[in-house]
Design a protein around this motif. Structure first.
Motif, mmCIF file in Angstrom:
data_model
loop_
_atom_site.group_PDB
_atom_site.id
_atom_site.type_symbol
_atom_site.label_atom_id
_atom_site.label_comp_id
_atom_site.label_asym_id
_atom_site.label_seq_id
_atom_site.Cartn_x
_atom_site.Cartn_y
_atom_site.Cartn_z
ATOM 1 N N ARG A 157 0.832 -1.207 0.000
ATOM 2 C CA ARG A 157 0.000 0.000 0.000
ATOM 3 C C ARG A 157 0.864 1.254 0.000
ATOM 4 N NH1 ARG A 157 -2.845 -2.942 3.845
ATOM 5 N NH2 ARG A 157 -2.084 -1.597 5.521
ATOM 6 N N GLN A 158 1.981 1.206 0.729
ATOM 7 C CA GLN A 158 2.893 2.345 0.742
ATOM 8 C C GLN A 158 3.405 2.644 -0.658
ATOM 9 O OE1 GLN A 158 6.216 2.016 3.517
ATOM 10 N NE2 GLN A 158 7.501 3.285 2.184
ATOM 11 N N ILE A 159 3.761 1.607 -1.403
ATOM 12 C CA ILE A 159 4.229 1.795 -2.779
ATOM 13 C C ILE A 159 3.150 2.462 -3.612
ATOM 14 C CG2 ILE A 159 4.889 0.588 -4.904
ATOM 15 C CD1 ILE A 159 6.245 -1.515 -3.076
ATOM 16 N N ILE A 163 3.443 6.093 -5.530
ATOM 17 C CA ILE A 163 3.221 6.229 -6.973
ATOM 18 C C ILE A 163 2.163 7.282 -7.254
ATOM 19 C CG2 ILE A 163 2.189 5.014 -8.954
ATOM 20 C CD1 ILE A 163 3.804 2.553 -8.077
ATOM 21 N N ALA A 164 1.063 7.260 -6.499
ATOM 22 C CA ALA A 164 -0.004 8.237 -6.701
ATOM 23 C C ALA A 164 0.495 9.662 -6.481
ATOM 24 C CB ALA A 164 -1.174 7.937 -5.771
ATOM 25 N N ARG A 166 3.786 10.696 -6.775
ATOM 26 C CA ARG A 166 4.832 11.057 -7.739
ATOM 27 C C ARG A 166 4.289 11.248 -9.149
ATOM 28 N NH1 ARG A 166 10.695 8.751 -6.683
ATOM 29 N NH2 ARG A 166 10.787 8.802 -4.419
ATOM 30 N N TRP A 167 3.242 10.485 -9.486
ATOM 31 C CA TRP A 167 2.734 10.521 -10.865
ATOM 32 C C TRP A 167 1.257 10.888 -10.908
ATOM 33 C CZ3 TRP A 167 6.482 6.835 -9.557
ATOM 34 C CH2 TRP A 167 7.692 6.976 -10.241
ATOM 35 N N ASP A 168 0.878 11.904 -10.142
ATOM 36 C CA ASP A 168 -0.408 12.584 -10.245
ATOM 37 C C ASP A 168 -1.591 11.619 -10.340
ATOM 38 O OD1 ASP A 168 -2.193 14.665 -10.376
ATOM 39 O OD2 ASP A 168 -1.992 14.955 -12.544
ATOM 40 N N GLY A 169 -1.774 10.845 -9.301
ATOM 41 C CA GLY A 169 -2.947 9.995 -9.220
ATOM 42 C C GLY A 169 -2.850 8.655 -9.908
ATOM 43 N N ALA A 170 -1.656 8.265 -10.365
ATOM 44 C CA ALA A 170 -1.497 6.942 -10.968
ATOM 45 C C ALA A 170 -1.927 5.862 -9.976
ATOM 46 C CB ALA A 170 -0.050 6.719 -11.388
ATOM 47 N N LEU A 171 -2.500 4.782 -10.500
ATOM 48 C CA LEU A 171 -2.978 3.690 -9.671
ATOM 49 C C LEU A 171 -2.053 2.487 -9.766
ATOM 50 C CD1 LEU A 171 -6.795 3.748 -10.526
ATOM 51 C CD2 LEU A 171 -5.683 4.658 -8.472
ATOM 52 N N CYS A 172 -1.979 1.724 -8.688
ATOM 53 C CA CYS A 172 -1.123 0.539 -8.651
ATOM 54 C C CYS A 172 -1.869 -0.603 -7.977
ATOM 55 C CB CYS A 172 0.163 0.850 -7.888
ATOM 56 S SG CYS A 172 1.297 -0.553 -7.703
ATOM 57 N N ALA A 173 -1.674 -1.818 -8.478
ATOM 58 C CA ALA A 173 -2.198 -3.027 -7.842
ATOM 59 C C ALA A 173 -1.096 -4.075 -7.875
ATOM 60 C CB ALA A 173 -3.443 -3.538 -8.562
ATOM 61 N N ILE A 174 -0.937 -4.810 -6.794
ATOM 62 C CA ILE A 174 0.118 -5.823 -6.696
ATOM 63 C C ILE A 174 -0.471 -7.103 -6.130
ATOM 64 C CG2 ILE A 174 2.372 -6.426 -5.739
ATOM 65 C CD1 ILE A 174 2.877 -3.420 -5.329
ATOM 66 N N SER A 193 -1.640 2.101 -13.797
ATOM 67 C CA SER A 193 -2.312 2.903 -14.813
ATOM 68 C C SER A 193 -2.117 4.381 -14.513
ATOM 69 C CB SER A 193 -3.811 2.580 -14.880
ATOM 70 O OG SER A 193 -4.488 3.099 -13.757
ATOM 71 N N SER A 194 -2.154 5.193 -15.573
ATOM 72 C CA SER A 194 -2.007 6.640 -15.445
ATOM 73 C C SER A 194 -2.629 7.302 -16.675
ATOM 74 C CB SER A 194 -0.525 7.023 -15.315
ATOM 75 O OG SER A 194 0.164 6.744 -16.517
#
Length: 243
Positions: A157-159, A163-164, A166-174, A193-194
């Motif tokens: 979740r920290q990652i 990411i959100a 640093r890259w203006d709301g980018a989403l991450c799932a792991i 995604s971004s």
């Protein structure tokens, strides 16, 4: 008064010390992380080198050497996490929270990717890590993964939060496997995604490298003629360093 400190062990440490968690006696109910590692090293001097390059986790967060610990804290000793392709280093249930998963089941890259595809984003990528057969001349039969699951989910979740930001709301799932992962099977899927592809590529690479650095997941390589735990292999491991 004597206090009993309990410390959970992971990866190759239970094999080396012969127990899943250790207990040590101390005269104080408080000490810092450096003092705790020194006390563990004194109790197990034959493993002092590995203990000193490991990190203490306090209540599911990495503790710097100066961090004050209490005997009532949930404590763990974490050897370097798995990842990297440079000079070798040798160290001998499923739970879903939002977009972050630790599972013993197979992972579908499409399912992980679907978690980050939203109308306002025009780019999405999935990194898929699999078990390869040959590494530096040795034939791998399978991999076995172990995780400190509550802390692994917290650092995933920290990652995503990093990411959100640093890259203006980018989403991450792991999603990451634990247990046995056979040849050509998927061990990890990281989806990002971004709005635009450039930031999507950058965020994806960041997520992969950051996972190797801070997420407490370890792998054991099983060969035809032996096995070993693999830890961080890209220089000194310090997951508390700012990125």
């Amino acid at each position: 008064m004597t206090y009993i400190w309990t410390v959970k062990l992971f990866a190759g440490l239970p094999e080396r010390l012969g127990m899943p968690e250790l207990q040590l006696q101390a005269d104080s109910e408080e000490m810092n992380a450096a003092e705790l590692k020194a006390a563990i090293s004194a109790q197990y001097p034959e493993h002092a080198a590995l203990i000193q390059i490991s990190f203490i986790a306090r209540n599911h967060a990495y503790a710097s050497d100066e961090t004050c610990l209490r005997v009532s804290d949930e404590l763990a000793l974490l050897p370097p996490v798995s990842g990297g392709e440079e000079p070798q280093g040798t160290f001998r249930n499923e739970e879903i929270i939002e977009r972050y998963v630790i599972t013993s089941d197979t992972i579908s890259s499409d399912d992980v990717l679907a978690k980050v595809i939203v109308p306002e984003h025009g780019a999405a990528l999935a990194f898929v890590g699999t078990t390869r057969e040959w590494t530096q001349g040795q034939r791998t039969v399978r991999l076995e993964y172990e995780a400190y699951a509550p802390m692994a989910l917290a650092t995933m979740r920290q990652i995503g939060e990093e990411i959100a930001e640093r890259w203006d709301g980018a989403l991450c799932a792991i999603s990451h496997r634990i247990g046995v992962v056979g040849l050509a099977e998927t061990s990890v899927v990281i989806a990002v995604s971004s709005p635009h592809r450039d930031s999507c590529y950058e965020a994806s690479r960041y997520a992969i490298e950051r996972l190797k650095q801070i997420v407490p997941i370890w792998k054991k390589e099983i060969w035809e003629d032996g096995s070993e735990w693999k830890g961080h292999q890209l220089g000194p491991w310090n997951p508390t360093e700012a990125q």
